[in-house]
Write an enzyme that holds these catalytic residues in place. Structure first.
Site, mmCIF file in Angstrom:
data_model
loop_
_atom_site.group_PDB
_atom_site.id
_atom_site.type_symbol
_atom_site.label_atom_id
_atom_site.label_comp_id
_atom_site.label_asym_id
_atom_site.label_seq_id
_atom_site.Cartn_x
_atom_site.Cartn_y
_atom_site.Cartn_z
ATOM 1 N N CYS A 79 0.842 -1.203 0.000
ATOM 2 C CA CYS A 79 0.000 0.000 0.000
ATOM 3 C C CYS A 79 0.874 1.249 0.000
ATOM 4 O O CYS A 79 1.441 1.619 1.030
ATOM 5 C CB CYS A 79 -0.925 -0.021 1.215
ATOM 6 S SG CYS A 79 -1.844 1.510 1.476
ATOM 7 N N CYS A 82 -0.113 4.061 2.403
ATOM 8 C CA CYS A 82 0.268 3.726 3.776
ATOM 9 C C CYS A 82 1.695 4.170 4.061
ATOM 10 O O CYS A 82 2.015 4.628 5.161
ATOM 11 C CB CYS A 82 0.158 2.219 4.015
ATOM 12 S SG CYS A 82 -1.507 1.528 3.823
#
Length: 322
Positions: A79, A82
């Site tokens: 991700c 993230c």
């Protein structure tokens, strides 16, 4: 991009993990026991940012939340957003100096926790206060909004549950860290771009990333940062309710679908954003079709080429194109 507002009118039960009543009673018992023993003692700064798994959730999160709000950062290695958000949360955990603890949860290794919290997209940030859960926000958010959310969380912990936080021993010995790698030719420019992004200066971040790419067109960090900054810039002035209503009322209007897809992605609903644009490409023709396709490719850059959702969406796009 604005984080979703916390609901301060009531605390959401963490029923799937622990009954709220039991958790609150346990929190009160833990605080009372700590008081009898003269307090829980100081903790080193390293205790303010921890990795948590399903096995350790009870002690690391539920029990700790009897002393201090615990912020949960749901993330994954693939991700890319993230990787932008987590360092900001880690830095703020140290800066707030014991007012909250950051618990990082890898969703790939902890699917059960992801399901129990109803996580639909990452990054997703929750908090646990006295054994009870509060949804904070999902997706990327500028640092000023993150700070505001954390301040509200700390206020809730103090006023509703009497949580005063942890005492941090700044002199405690920390594990030795490896020497930092040598600075690259664009590290200073990339760092300036990140600081601008964190401060909400999206124009400055975009210019800084563009400067790096003008000299190094293949710089993956700059491409990712530029895509994220441009997305944040596009959604900043949007009226989410109007954008979504327009998209619902005009399913064949490509511009409406593109705007709604930006909001989807900004809110962490990656698959919704990709699916919306793949469908827009399928329905449209000519310049409209090209516009939807190009925006989809831009959103792929925001998430990163290695994300499995990008791979799946590329396959779906190929099907409608060919």
């Amino acid at each position: 991009m604005q984080p979703r507002n916390m609901s301060m009118s009531g605390v959401v039960d963490l029923a799937a993990v622990k009954a709220a009543g039991e958790a609150k009673a346990k929190a009160e018992q833990t605080r009372a026991e700590a008081a009898r023993q003269g307090g829980g003692g100081a903790v080193p700064p390293s205790a303010l940012v921890i990795d948590v798994d399903e096995a350790g959730f009870e002690g690391d999160v539920l029990q700790r939340s009897a002393e201090v709000p615990v912020v949960l950062d749901f993330w994954a290695e693939w991700c890319e957003p993230c990787k932008q958000l987590s360092p900001v949360l880690e830095r703020l955990a140290l800066e707030y100096n014991g007012r909250f603890v950051l618990a990082k949860i890898d969703v790939e290794a902890n699917q059960m926790l992801m399901q129990q919290f109803g996580i639909q997209g990452i990054p997703a940030v929750f908090a646990v206060v006295a054994g009870q859960a509060l949804p904070l926000f999902q997706g990327l958010a500028p640092e000023p909004q993150i700070r505001e959310t954390l301040d509200q969380l700390i206020q809730v912990g103090e006023q509703r549950f009497g949580l005063t936080g942890l005492t941090v021993d700044t002199d405690a010995a920390e594990p030795e860290t490896a020497p930092a790698p040598a600075a690259g030719p664009h590290d200073a420019a990339l760092e300036a771009a990140v600081h601008a992004l964190d401060a909400g200066d999206l124009g400055g971040a975009i210019r800084a990333y563009e400067n790096v790419l003008s000299d190094d067109p293949g710089n993956s960090e700059a491409k990712l940062g530029l895509a994220q900054a441009e997305l944040l810039s596009r959604v900043r002035e949007m009226d989410p309710q109007k954008v979504r209503q327009d998209a619902a009322d005009h399913p064949d209007d490509v511009r409406s679908q593109i705007a709604a897809a930006d909001l989807d992605l900004a809110g962490g609903h990656v698959q919704d954003a990709f699916g919306r644009l793949v469908e827009a490409v399928r329905r449209a023709a000519g310049e409209d079709r090209d516009a939807a396709r190009l925006r989809l490719l831009e959103l792929f850059e925001v998430i990163g080429p290695d994300d499995p959702r990008v791979t799946a969406a590329r396959t779906a796009l190929a099907r409608v194109l060919f």
